[in-house]
Structures are given as structure tokens and as C-alpha cells.
Design a protein around this motif. Sequence first.
Motif, mmCIF file in Angstrom:
data_model
loop_
_atom_site.group_PDB
_atom_site.id
_atom_site.type_symbol
_atom_site.label_atom_id
_atom_site.label_comp_id
_atom_site.label_asym_id
_atom_site.label_seq_id
_atom_site.Cartn_x
_atom_site.Cartn_y
_atom_site.Cartn_z
ATOM 1 N N TYR A 21 0.800 -1.227 0.000
ATOM 2 C CA TYR A 21 0.000 0.000 0.000
ATOM 3 C C TYR A 21 0.837 1.283 0.000
ATOM 4 N N GLY A 22 2.163 1.146 0.052
ATOM 5 C CA GLY A 22 3.050 2.290 -0.141
ATOM 6 C C GLY A 22 3.084 3.317 0.972
ATOM 7 N N GLN A 23 2.582 2.959 2.132
ATOM 8 C CA GLN A 23 2.598 3.878 3.275
ATOM 9 C C GLN A 23 3.122 3.124 4.490
ATOM 10 N N PRO A 24 3.804 3.831 5.399
ATOM 11 C CA PRO A 24 4.264 3.162 6.621
ATOM 12 C C PRO A 24 3.077 2.795 7.510
ATOM 13 N N VAL A 25 3.269 1.825 8.337
ATOM 14 C CA VAL A 25 2.216 1.384 9.257
ATOM 15 C C VAL A 25 1.734 2.554 10.114
ATOM 16 N N SER A 26 2.622 3.443 10.490
ATOM 17 C CA SER A 26 2.230 4.599 11.306
ATOM 18 C C SER A 26 1.149 5.435 10.607
ATOM 19 N N HIS A 27 1.197 5.514 9.283
ATOM 20 C CA HIS A 27 0.180 6.239 8.511
ATOM 21 C C HIS A 27 -1.192 5.610 8.725
ATOM 22 N N TRP A 28 -1.261 4.280 8.583
ATOM 23 C CA TRP A 28 -2.535 3.571 8.720
ATOM 24 C C TRP A 28 -3.055 3.645 10.156
ATOM 25 N N LEU A 29 -2.164 3.533 11.127
ATOM 26 C CA LEU A 29 -2.591 3.603 12.521
ATOM 27 C C LEU A 29 -3.131 4.993 12.851
ATOM 28 N N ALA A 30 -2.498 6.031 12.306
ATOM 29 C CA ALA A 30 -2.975 7.399 12.531
ATOM 30 C C ALA A 30 -4.369 7.586 11.936
ATOM 31 N N LEU A 31 -4.606 7.036 10.738
ATOM 32 C CA LEU A 31 -5.934 7.131 10.126
ATOM 33 C C LEU A 31 -6.981 6.406 10.968
ATOM 34 N N LEU A 32 -6.619 5.232 11.453
ATOM 35 C CA LEU A 32 -7.558 4.465 12.277
ATOM 36 C C LEU A 32 -7.910 5.202 13.558
ATOM 37 N N LYS A 33 -6.929 5.860 14.162
ATOM 38 C CA LYS A 33 -7.175 6.577 15.424
ATOM 39 C C LYS A 33 -8.174 7.713 15.245
ATOM 40 N N LYS A 34 -8.297 8.232 14.029
ATOM 41 C CA LYS A 34 -9.239 9.318 13.755
ATOM 42 C C LYS A 34 -10.671 8.830 13.608
ATOM 43 N N GLN A 35 -10.841 7.536 13.437
ATOM 44 C CA GLN A 35 -12.181 6.953 13.280
ATOM 45 C C GLN A 35 -12.741 6.639 14.661
ATOM 46 N N LYS A 36 -13.444 7.576 15.213
ATOM 47 C CA LYS A 36 -13.940 7.459 16.590
ATOM 48 C C LYS A 36 -15.245 6.655 16.647
ATOM 49 N N GLY A 37 -15.373 5.847 17.675
ATOM 50 C CA GLY A 37 -16.620 5.164 17.960
ATOM 51 C C GLY A 37 -16.925 3.939 17.110
ATOM 52 N N LEU A 38 -15.991 3.514 16.267
ATOM 53 C CA LEU A 38 -16.238 2.336 15.440
ATOM 54 C C LEU A 38 -15.723 1.079 16.132
ATOM 55 N N GLN A 39 -16.437 0.001 15.953
ATOM 56 C CA GLN A 39 -16.039 -1.294 16.494
ATOM 57 C C GLN A 39 -14.967 -1.912 15.593
ATOM 58 N N HIS A 40 -14.382 -2.987 16.069
ATOM 59 C CA HIS A 40 -13.287 -3.658 15.350
ATOM 60 C C HIS A 40 -13.640 -3.914 13.879
ATOM 61 N N MET A 41 -14.729 -4.638 13.642
ATOM 62 C CA MET A 41 -15.063 -5.005 12.266
ATOM 63 C C MET A 41 -15.513 -3.805 11.436
#
Length: 71
Positions: A21-41
Motif C-alpha cells: 500500500y506504499g505507506q508506513p504502518v504509522s500512517h494507517w494507525l494514525a488514520l484508524l485513530k481518527k475513526q472514533k466510535g467504530l467497532q473492530h469489524m
Amino acid sequence: MSEPEKAKGPASYFPSIEKKYGQPVSHWLALLKKQKGLQHMELVAWLKNEHGMGHGHANALVAYLRAQQGT
């Protein structure tokens, strides 16, 4: 001389995620942290739908983040 310890669990996916995907894992983790209130799936589905990520890679990132957050 011993071999370097291989990553286990979700982190074992990180090299292939970065390569594919051409991005470091830190990029994806930062995006996920912005998604508030969502469950795992819901987070897995978000990565798949919004970023075209495969299920295994998306699940690995979410599982890793949840483990780091203790949730």
C-alpha cells in the motif's frame, strides 16, 4: 549466532502492508485513530472500503491498534 526474532501476530503483516500500500504502518494507525466510535469489524470494513485494503491486512492493523490501546 541466532537469527533475528520474527514479528509475531498482527505485526507480522506490517512489511507486506507497507510494500503493497506504499505507506508506513504509522500512517494507517494514525488514520484508524481518527475513526472514533467504530467497532473492530467496522474499522476493518472502513479500511477495505475507503482504501482498498485486503481483509487480512486491515484486520491485522486494527487488531494491533486495539492491543496497543488495551481495548
